[in-house]
Design a protein around this motif. Sequence first.
Motif, PDB file in Angstrom:
ATOM      1  N   ARG A 170      -1.622 -14.783   5.154  1.00  0.00           N
ATOM      2  CA  ARG A 170      -0.952 -13.505   4.906  1.00  0.00           C
ATOM      3  C   ARG A 170      -1.247 -12.571   6.208  1.00  0.00           C
ATOM      4  NH1 ARG A 170       1.108 -13.001  -0.159  1.00  0.00           N
ATOM      5  NH2 ARG A 170       2.062 -10.723   0.764  1.00  0.00           N
ATOM      6  N   GLY A 171      -2.656 -12.462   6.625  1.00  0.00           N
ATOM      7  CA  GLY A 171      -2.945 -11.379   7.551  1.00  0.00           C
ATOM      8  C   GLY A 171      -3.375 -10.152   6.907  1.00  0.00           C
ATOM      9  N   ILE A 172      -3.915  -9.355   7.568  1.00  0.00           N
ATOM     10  CA  ILE A 172      -4.227  -8.107   7.187  1.00  0.00           C
ATOM     11  C   ILE A 172      -3.826  -6.815   8.112  1.00  0.00           C
ATOM     12  CG2 ILE A 172      -6.348  -8.706   5.924  1.00  0.00           C
ATOM     13  CD1 ILE A 172      -7.859  -7.307   8.495  1.00  0.00           C
ATOM     14  N   ASP A 195       1.613  -3.888  11.495  1.00  0.00           N
ATOM     15  CA  ASP A 195       1.358  -5.202  11.990  1.00  0.00           C
ATOM     16  C   ASP A 195       0.372  -5.782  10.852  1.00  0.00           C
ATOM     17  OD1 ASP A 195       3.291  -4.654  13.944  1.00  0.00           O
ATOM     18  OD2 ASP A 195       1.508  -4.063  15.395  1.00  0.00           O
ATOM     19  N   LEU A 196       0.641  -7.212  10.855  1.00  0.00           N
ATOM     20  CA  LEU A 196      -0.282  -8.182  10.231  1.00  0.00           C
ATOM     21  C   LEU A 196      -0.976  -9.226  11.189  1.00  0.00           C
ATOM     22  CD1 LEU A 196       1.798  -8.675   7.074  1.00  0.00           C
ATOM     23  CD2 LEU A 196      -0.355  -7.427   7.086  1.00  0.00           C
ATOM     24  N   GLU A 197      -2.300  -9.151  11.146  1.00  0.00           N
ATOM     25  CA  GLU A 197      -2.812 -10.158  12.084  1.00  0.00           C
ATOM     26  C   GLU A 197      -3.826 -11.235  11.290  1.00  0.00           C
ATOM     27  OE1 GLU A 197      -4.647  -8.694  15.467  1.00  0.00           O
ATOM     28  OE2 GLU A 197      -3.261  -7.098  15.622  1.00  0.00           O
ATOM     29  N   ASP A 248      -3.601  -2.357  -1.097  1.00  0.00           N
ATOM     30  CA  ASP A 248      -4.067  -2.319   0.330  1.00  0.00           C
ATOM     31  C   ASP A 248      -3.004  -1.233   0.938  1.00  0.00           C
ATOM     32  OD1 ASP A 248      -1.710  -3.769   1.089  1.00  0.00           O
ATOM     33  OD2 ASP A 248      -2.669  -5.548   1.558  1.00  0.00           O
ATOM     34  N   SER A 249      -3.186  -1.135   2.306  1.00  0.00           N
ATOM     35  CA  SER A 249      -2.558   0.121   3.018  1.00  0.00           C
ATOM     36  C   SER A 249      -1.117  -0.026   3.037  1.00  0.00           C
ATOM     37  CB  SER A 249      -3.363   0.346   4.238  1.00  0.00           C
ATOM     38  OG  SER A 249      -3.224  -0.910   5.081  1.00  0.00           O
ATOM     39  N   LEU A 250      -0.762  -1.504   2.962  1.00  0.00           N
ATOM     40  CA  LEU A 250       0.734  -1.795   3.214  1.00  0.00           C
ATOM     41  C   LEU A 250       1.428  -1.813   1.458  1.00  0.00           C
ATOM     42  CD1 LEU A 250       0.753  -4.369   6.064  1.00  0.00           C
ATOM     43  CD2 LEU A 250       1.235  -1.898   5.791  1.00  0.00           C
ATOM     44  N   GLY A 251       0.475  -1.742   0.681  1.00  0.00           N
ATOM     45  CA  GLY A 251       1.182  -1.728  -0.738  1.00  0.00           C
ATOM     46  C   GLY A 251       1.158  -3.041  -1.331  1.00  0.00           C
ATOM     47  N   ARG A 252       0.435  -4.060  -0.916  1.00  0.00           N
ATOM     48  CA  ARG A 252       0.389  -5.189  -1.298  1.00  0.00           C
ATOM     49  C   ARG A 252      -0.789  -5.419  -2.458  1.00  0.00           C
ATOM     50  NH1 ARG A 252      -0.661  -9.200   3.779  1.00  0.00           N
ATOM     51  NH2 ARG A 252      -2.348  -7.765   3.802  1.00  0.00           N
ATOM     52  N   PHE A 253      -0.608  -6.141  -3.537  1.00  0.00           N
ATOM     53  CA  PHE A 253      -1.456  -6.423  -4.493  1.00  0.00           C
ATOM     54  C   PHE A 253      -2.960  -7.156  -4.280  1.00  0.00           C
ATOM     55  CE2 PHE A 253      -2.730  -7.891  -8.762  1.00  0.00           C
ATOM     56  CZ  PHE A 253      -2.848  -6.530  -9.515  1.00  0.00           C
ATOM     57  N   ASN A 254      -4.027  -6.580  -4.213  1.00  0.00           N
ATOM     58  CA  ASN A 254      -5.280  -7.315  -4.058  1.00  0.00           C
ATOM     59  C   ASN A 254      -6.015  -7.623  -5.093  1.00  0.00           C
ATOM     60  OD1 ASN A 254      -5.600  -7.414  -0.717  1.00  0.00           O
ATOM     61  ND2 ASN A 254      -4.323  -6.051  -1.368  1.00  0.00           N
ATOM     62  N   GLU A 255      -6.623  -8.810  -5.616  1.00  0.00           N
ATOM     63  CA  GLU A 255      -7.486  -9.163  -6.592  1.00  0.00           C
ATOM     64  C   GLU A 255      -8.644  -9.596  -6.048  1.00  0.00           C
ATOM     65  OE1 GLU A 255      -5.013  -9.762 -10.763  1.00  0.00           O
ATOM     66  OE2 GLU A 255      -4.995 -11.325  -9.193  1.00  0.00           O
ATOM     67  N   PHE A 256      -9.979  -9.338  -6.639  1.00  0.00           N
ATOM     68  CA  PHE A 256     -11.099  -9.825  -5.967  1.00  0.00           C
ATOM     69  C   PHE A 256     -12.147  -9.268  -7.065  1.00  0.00           C
ATOM     70  CE2 PHE A 256     -10.535  -5.755  -4.099  1.00  0.00           C
ATOM     71  CZ  PHE A 256     -11.453  -4.944  -4.218  1.00  0.00           C
TER      72      PHE A 256
END
Length: 373
Positions: free
Chosen positions: A91-93, A99-101, A198-206
């Motif tokens: 997915r990249g960050i 931009d995603l890398e 995250d800063s792009l609005g994607r849902f993160n779980e951890f």
Amino acid sequence: MKRSLWIAGATAMMATPAMAQDGPYVGVDGGAVLTQDTSVDIGNEREPVEIASDLGWIGAANAGYDWGSLRTELEGSYRSWSLDELTATARGIPTGGDDLETGTFALDGDASLASVMGNVLLDFGGDEGLGLSLGVGVGRTWLDIDASADETGPGYLDGNDSAWAWQGLAHARLPISDRVNAGLKYRYFSTLEFELDDSLGRFNEFEFAVHSLSVGVEIALGRRQEAAQVIQRPAPPAPRSIATAPPPPPPPPVDVSCNAGPYIAFFDWDEATITPEAAAVLNSAISAYRNCGTARVMLAGHTDTSGPRGYNQRLAERRNTAVRDYLLSRGISAARIAGEAFGESDLLVPTADGVREPQNRRVEVTYGPNAGM
């Protein structure tokens, strides 16, 4: 010889002192934390990001109640550590702009967990030496995280959340006084899932799993009390009645003689203060002295084998002084009182070195010629 026989008999009659439950206590500790690598789910994709962390630190405080072999306590803690690097796969960050890398990036930022936990622990040993407690805890934790792979960009994760958490504990402790334990504590702390955009609005779980090792102290708020030890001499046998022809002879006169003792006053560990139990013994000794005329009073101070020998010698002298002052305040002449401190050299109950034996912490009061010899 008479003194030795009397002490042996008194020792046989003494019950083993019972220790009261420790009661409430408080504690603080601090040390280092090591966070396991953290896998992050983004959207529906499992573990496309893994975060590694540097060593951090922990500070904690607790308040609880010791029920004997079981402890219950409430604990507050704060953990903080710096983030080291991040590895991103499919997915990249974001590393700047939209931009995603993918790849491995040095991380700038840190994370912290503030927690409130309820713990239950089982105690093994520790009454007179090294002890161990094993337990578990559950509670709530609050996360604050700031992680960026680009110092000039908008970052990757920046926010806070809360989740439930649990922990396993192992606590080795060593008493340094009758109130204070020093200890080494290990915790394995594990959270349930945090959820952040995250800063792009994607849902993160951890989740986080954190190991910590810390040193600290615990202070008992209720003083441990030993059961009162009252030594009584066996009652003399009743005089045998002699069958004679009536009328019977009158009973023999009561023999009011000097009871030379010894009278034994016991002390708390590392203390030279007259306890209520010791005062009762000394009051009996003072009453008996009225039948001793102007007899010499000999004080013999003793300690157990815990602590350095030189310190124990001085402690025995202080205990002699406390008993001497008590006798003086009750009217016995200073000219009649002598004392000798034996420290740990003359044990009532033989023990190995370093043992806190309550029956060895004493002052023996003896009356008459050659008293105390």
